[in-house]
Design a protein around this motif. Structure first.
Motif, PDB file in Angstrom:
ATOM      1  N   UNK A   1       1.051  71.560  21.293  1.00  0.00           N
ATOM      2  CA  UNK A   1      -0.317  71.146  21.397  1.00  0.00           C
ATOM      3  C   UNK A   1      -0.675  70.962  22.474  1.00  0.00           C
ATOM      4  N   UNK A   2      -2.043  70.808  22.794  1.00  0.00           N
ATOM      5  CA  UNK A   2      -2.611  70.642  24.013  1.00  0.00           C
ATOM      6  C   UNK A   2      -3.495  69.232  23.917  1.00  0.00           C
ATOM      7  N   UNK A   3      -3.565  68.620  25.216  1.00  0.00           N
ATOM      8  CA  UNK A   3      -4.386  67.214  25.062  1.00  0.00           C
ATOM      9  C   UNK A   3      -4.877  67.139  26.453  1.00  0.00           C
ATOM     10  N   UNK A   4      -6.032  66.313  26.807  1.00  0.00           N
ATOM     11  CA  UNK A   4      -6.555  65.980  27.805  1.00  0.00           C
ATOM     12  C   UNK A   4      -5.962  64.494  28.452  1.00  0.00           C
ATOM     13  N   UNK A   5      -5.575  64.703  29.488  1.00  0.00           N
ATOM     14  CA  UNK A   5      -5.138  63.436  30.164  1.00  0.00           C
ATOM     15  C   UNK A   5      -6.153  62.943  31.179  1.00  0.00           C
ATOM     16  N   UNK A   6      -6.221  61.568  31.553  1.00  0.00           N
ATOM     17  CA  UNK A   6      -7.258  61.169  32.617  1.00  0.00           C
ATOM     18  C   UNK A   6      -7.079  62.009  33.909  1.00  0.00           C
ATOM     19  N   UNK A   7      -8.071  62.373  34.618  1.00  0.00           N
ATOM     20  CA  UNK A   7      -7.812  62.738  36.115  1.00  0.00           C
ATOM     21  C   UNK A   7      -7.721  61.794  36.792  1.00  0.00           C
ATOM     22  N   UNK A   8      -6.812  61.704  37.860  1.00  0.00           N
ATOM     23  CA  UNK A   8      -6.781  60.386  38.417  1.00  0.00           C
ATOM     24  C   UNK A   8      -6.816  60.762  39.824  1.00  0.00           C
ATOM     25  N   UNK A   9      -6.541  62.188  40.418  1.00  0.00           N
ATOM     26  CA  UNK A   9      -6.664  62.745  41.743  1.00  0.00           C
ATOM     27  C   UNK A   9      -7.676  63.149  42.270  1.00  0.00           C
ATOM     28  N   UNK A  10      -8.379  63.062  43.489  1.00  0.00           N
ATOM     29  CA  UNK A  10      -9.655  63.141  43.685  1.00  0.00           C
ATOM     30  C   UNK A  10      -9.775  64.600  44.162  1.00  0.00           C
ATOM     31  N   UNK A  11      -9.533  65.479  42.983  1.00  0.00           N
ATOM     32  CA  UNK A  11      -9.713  66.902  43.162  1.00  0.00           C
ATOM     33  C   UNK A  11     -11.070  67.411  42.758  1.00  0.00           C
ATOM     34  N   UNK A  12     -12.161  67.530  43.454  1.00  0.00           N
ATOM     35  CA  UNK A  12     -13.460  67.948  43.257  1.00  0.00           C
ATOM     36  C   UNK A  12     -13.623  68.940  42.089  1.00  0.00           C
ATOM     37  N   UNK A  13     -12.782  69.937  42.338  1.00  0.00           N
ATOM     38  CA  UNK A  13     -13.042  71.180  41.317  1.00  0.00           C
ATOM     39  C   UNK A  13     -12.440  70.773  40.049  1.00  0.00           C
ATOM     40  N   UNK A  14     -11.449  70.067  39.696  1.00  0.00           N
ATOM     41  CA  UNK A  14     -10.966  69.527  38.540  1.00  0.00           C
ATOM     42  C   UNK A  14     -12.046  68.608  37.823  1.00  0.00           C
ATOM     43  N   UNK A  15     -12.678  67.550  38.791  1.00  0.00           N
ATOM     44  CA  UNK A  15     -13.685  66.841  38.246  1.00  0.00           C
ATOM     45  C   UNK A  15     -14.796  67.397  37.798  1.00  0.00           C
ATOM     46  N   UNK A  16     -15.071  68.739  38.437  1.00  0.00           N
ATOM     47  CA  UNK A  16     -16.557  69.483  38.169  1.00  0.00           C
ATOM     48  C   UNK A  16     -16.134  70.202  36.809  1.00  0.00           C
ATOM     49  N   UNK A  17     -15.036  70.756  36.723  1.00  0.00           N
ATOM     50  CA  UNK A  17     -14.589  71.485  35.446  1.00  0.00           C
ATOM     51  C   UNK A  17     -14.592  70.713  34.282  1.00  0.00           C
ATOM     52  N   UNK A  18     -13.982  69.443  34.456  1.00  0.00           N
ATOM     53  CA  UNK A  18     -14.169  68.440  33.238  1.00  0.00           C
ATOM     54  C   UNK A  18     -15.210  67.787  32.959  1.00  0.00           C
ATOM     55  N   UNK A  19     -16.271  67.755  33.756  1.00  0.00           N
ATOM     56  CA  UNK A  19     -17.771  67.407  33.648  1.00  0.00           C
ATOM     57  C   UNK A  19     -18.376  68.597  32.747  1.00  0.00           C
ATOM     58  N   UNK A  20     -18.409  69.963  33.227  1.00  0.00           N
ATOM     59  CA  UNK A  20     -18.819  70.931  32.658  1.00  0.00           C
ATOM     60  C   UNK A  20     -18.357  71.219  31.308  1.00  0.00           C
TER      61      UNK A  20
END
Length: 283
Positions: free
Chosen positions: A192-211
């Motif tokens: 299966x797949x799951x979502x883990x907290x984003x802990x690194x300051x990756x702006x692209x990853x944070x923006x994608x998660x927010x979207x």
């Protein structure tokens, strides 16, 4: 979930799988039935709108999770497993592509969704093999293993379970209940797949998660809270799973996509867990 149809997010994921066939040549995950099962009239427009879009990362993740899951299924059936469960089957087409008639595929989903899919298969001219069993389950009320057993599933025999695109929308209690059901089996692997907290300051990853959070919430299917890998591994071990292979972003890029392992460990993970042995594998 829309009445008598797959959820909006499940339909969106199926579109990503189909677009991957055209836009990316199905290089990660090949599914010749991806467009047929969708039954859309504007596939060219859908592909064109995805070209150069901001959601290509999600498309590659969806392709990767199916590639990993079906690779695990092939490994399991090669060693003799003859039961494959597609949990929350929706628009998944594995049951209609796998060639081994000795392997029984149990498609498990809500009764209304299962009925809609049968109609869609008929309209698309996709044959339903005799080895496919459709199990109607109301996940809010029914005993999952009991319902599957009534449909021919043998819990004392080995099985491999694909549970893709579902867990990120469930409560921790619902996840634990499902894992305990399969973890009680002597020989079971679940992917299966799951979502883990984003802990690194990756702006692209944070923006994608927010979207992604905004879009799923807008269609009435909000994502549940991300879960830390160590916490989820504890739930798996408590449920009875002893072999855990957890792929974070760098591992997905390296092992499935063949790319440089960039980025942090937060965001989407793909995981395989088995009962019966004592081991763990790092990403």
């Amino acid at each position: 979930m829309r009445d008598g149809q797959p959820s909006a997010t499940a339909f969106g994921a199926a579109q990503h799988r189909a677009v991957h066939q055209d836009l990316d040549g199905g290089v990660v995950f090949s599914d010749p039935l991806a467009w047929a099962i969708l039954g859309v009239d504007d596939s060219a427009r859908i592909v064109e709108s995805a070209r150069g879009g901001s959601r290509h990362g999600l498309r590659w993740f969806i392709a990767a999770r199916h590639r990993f899951a079906e690779d695990r299924v092939r490994t399991a059936t090669t060693r003799g497993v003859r039961q494959v469960v597609v949990l929350g089957a929706g628009l998944d087409t594995f049951a209609y592509r796998q060639p081994d008639p000795a392997v029984t595929v149990f498609e498990v989903d809500h009764p209304a969704t299962g009925e809609w899919k049968r109609e869609r298969l008929l309209q698309a001219g996709i044959a339903i093999p005799e080895s496919v069993r459709t199990i109607a389950v109301d996940f809010e009320r029914d005993d999952l293993i009991a319902a599957m057993t009534a449909g021919g599933f043998a819990p004392d025999d080995a099985a491999v379970v694909m549970w893709l695109g579902v867990m990120p929308y469930l409560t921790p209690a619902a996840v634990a209940t499902t894992l305990r059901a399969f973890g009680a089996m002597a020989d079971c692997e679940i992917v299966f797949d799951y979502r883990a907290p984003i802990t690194d300051p990756d702006a692209a990853a944070l923006a994608a998660a927010s979207d992604l959070r905004a879009r799923t919430a807008s269609v009435g299917e909000p994502l549940s809270k991300p879960v830390a890998p160590a916490e989820l591994h504890g739930v798996l071990r408590t449920a009875g799973f002893t072999v855990i292979d957890d792929l974070d972003r760098p591992a997905i890029r390296r092992r499935i996509l063949g790319l440089e392992p960039l980025g942090g460990s937060g965001g989407g993970h793909i995981i395989s867990a088995r009962t019966g042995e004592v081991s763990a594998r790092r990403p």
